[in-house]
Motif scaffolding. Sequence first.
Motif, PDB file in Angstrom:
ATOM      1  N   ARG A  69       4.667   1.647  -7.083  1.00  0.00           N
ATOM      2  CA  ARG A  69       4.660   3.021  -7.619  1.00  0.00           C
ATOM      3  C   ARG A  69       3.299   3.916  -7.270  1.00  0.00           C
ATOM      4  N   THR A  70       3.503   4.685  -6.401  1.00  0.00           N
ATOM      5  CA  THR A  70       2.208   5.680  -5.928  1.00  0.00           C
ATOM      6  C   THR A  70       2.405   6.883  -6.670  1.00  0.00           C
ATOM      7  N   ALA A  71       1.214   7.698  -6.429  1.00  0.00           N
ATOM      8  CA  ALA A  71       1.235   9.049  -6.697  1.00  0.00           C
ATOM      9  C   ALA A  71       2.078   9.644  -6.095  1.00  0.00           C
ATOM     10  N   ASN A  72       2.627   9.562  -4.989  1.00  0.00           N
ATOM     11  CA  ASN A  72       3.500  10.176  -4.156  1.00  0.00           C
ATOM     12  C   ASN A  72       5.000   9.687  -4.208  1.00  0.00           C
ATOM     13  N   GLY A  73       5.118   8.463  -5.192  1.00  0.00           N
ATOM     14  CA  GLY A  73       6.528   7.935  -5.314  1.00  0.00           C
ATOM     15  C   GLY A  73       6.727   6.365  -5.255  1.00  0.00           C
ATOM     16  N   ILE A  74       7.790   5.986  -4.855  1.00  0.00           N
ATOM     17  CA  ILE A  74       7.986   4.684  -4.888  1.00  0.00           C
ATOM     18  C   ILE A  74       7.992   4.264  -3.322  1.00  0.00           C
ATOM     19  N   THR A  75       7.518   3.054  -3.076  1.00  0.00           N
ATOM     20  CA  THR A  75       7.556   2.713  -1.759  1.00  0.00           C
ATOM     21  C   THR A  75       7.538   1.116  -1.816  1.00  0.00           C
ATOM     22  N   SER A  76       7.330   0.524  -0.522  1.00  0.00           N
ATOM     23  CA  SER A  76       7.507  -0.946  -0.392  1.00  0.00           C
ATOM     24  C   SER A  76       6.232  -1.420  -0.020  1.00  0.00           C
ATOM     25  N   GLY A  77       5.803  -2.387  -0.366  1.00  0.00           N
ATOM     26  CA  GLY A  77       4.248  -3.292   0.087  1.00  0.00           C
ATOM     27  C   GLY A  77       4.625  -4.521   0.324  1.00  0.00           C
ATOM     28  N   ALA A  78       3.482  -5.186   1.286  1.00  0.00           N
ATOM     29  CA  ALA A  78       3.686  -6.321   1.502  1.00  0.00           C
ATOM     30  C   ALA A  78       2.341  -7.167   1.064  1.00  0.00           C
ATOM     31  N   THR A  79       2.388  -8.384   0.174  1.00  0.00           N
ATOM     32  CA  THR A  79       1.417  -8.935  -0.407  1.00  0.00           C
ATOM     33  C   THR A  79       0.639  -9.611   0.656  1.00  0.00           C
ATOM     34  N   ALA A  80      -0.611  -9.475   0.644  1.00  0.00           N
ATOM     35  CA  ALA A  80      -1.711 -10.613   1.408  1.00  0.00           C
ATOM     36  C   ALA A  80      -2.941 -10.745   0.903  1.00  0.00           C
ATOM     37  N   PHE A  81      -3.410 -11.774   1.177  1.00  0.00           N
ATOM     38  CA  PHE A  81      -4.766 -12.186   0.643  1.00  0.00           C
ATOM     39  C   PHE A  81      -5.792 -11.799   1.458  1.00  0.00           C
ATOM     40  N   ILE A  82      -6.776 -11.258   1.130  1.00  0.00           N
ATOM     41  CA  ILE A  82      -8.085 -10.939   2.118  1.00  0.00           C
ATOM     42  C   ILE A  82      -9.024 -12.069   2.189  1.00  0.00           C
ATOM     43  N   SER A  83      -9.361 -12.455   3.165  1.00  0.00           N
ATOM     44  CA  SER A  83     -10.257 -13.816   3.021  1.00  0.00           C
ATOM     45  C   SER A  83     -11.744 -13.470   2.559  1.00  0.00           C
ATOM     46  N   ASN A  84     -12.082 -12.160   3.052  1.00  0.00           N
ATOM     47  CA  ASN A  84     -13.652 -12.011   2.843  1.00  0.00           C
ATOM     48  C   ASN A  84     -13.641 -10.331   2.528  1.00  0.00           C
TER      49      ASN A  84
END
Length: 169
Positions: free
Chosen positions: A105-120
Motif C-alpha cells: 500500500r503506497t500513497a498512490n494506491g495498492i501495487t505489488s512488490g518483490a521481497t529482496a535482501f540487500i547485502s550491503n
Amino acid sequence: MQRYIWLAAIVMCAALIIPQLLEDRLLGVVEVYDTQSENAADSPSKRITRIRKSPNGHFMATIKINGHKTQALIDTGASHLAIPQSVARKAGIRVRNEDFTVEVRTANGITSGATAFISNLYLGSIHIRNVKSLILKDEALSQVLLGMSALNRLGKITLGNKELVITPR
C-alpha cells in the motif's frame, strides 16, 4: 451541483500537490556529513551522521546499495526499504515478474512488490548488512525510500528542526 463541488475539490487538491511534487524534483538531495561522536574517546571509530533538511522539508541522502550510489528519501512512514526496479537492477538485484507477489500500500494506491535482501547498505559511515527490502516497479515508485527496515538498524535517530542525526550502535 454536487459533481461541480467534487470537481472543484479535486482541482484544489491538484493545485496544492503538483507544485510540491515539482519542487521535490527540482531541489535534489541535501548534504550528508559525518562528525566525530561525542564519545570519541570511548569509541574512536563511532561517527555521527547528520542529514540536513532540504528546503522542501524532506530529509534526503545519498546511500550505497551493494556499492551502487543512489538518492533516498528518509521515510519513517515506510515499513521497508523500498527500491524502484531499475535502481535494484543497477545494484545487482534481479527480480522476475513472478516475484512481485507482496501487496504494497503506497500513497498512490495498492501495487505489488518483490521481497529482496540487500547485502550491503551504506549511509555516510554507517554500514548495515542483509537489509530486508521491497522492490517495486518503476511506475509505482520513482525513488528509493529509506524505510524502517533500514532505519531501525542504523542506530539512534534524533530528529531536529533542521537536521536528522544518526548515532550508530
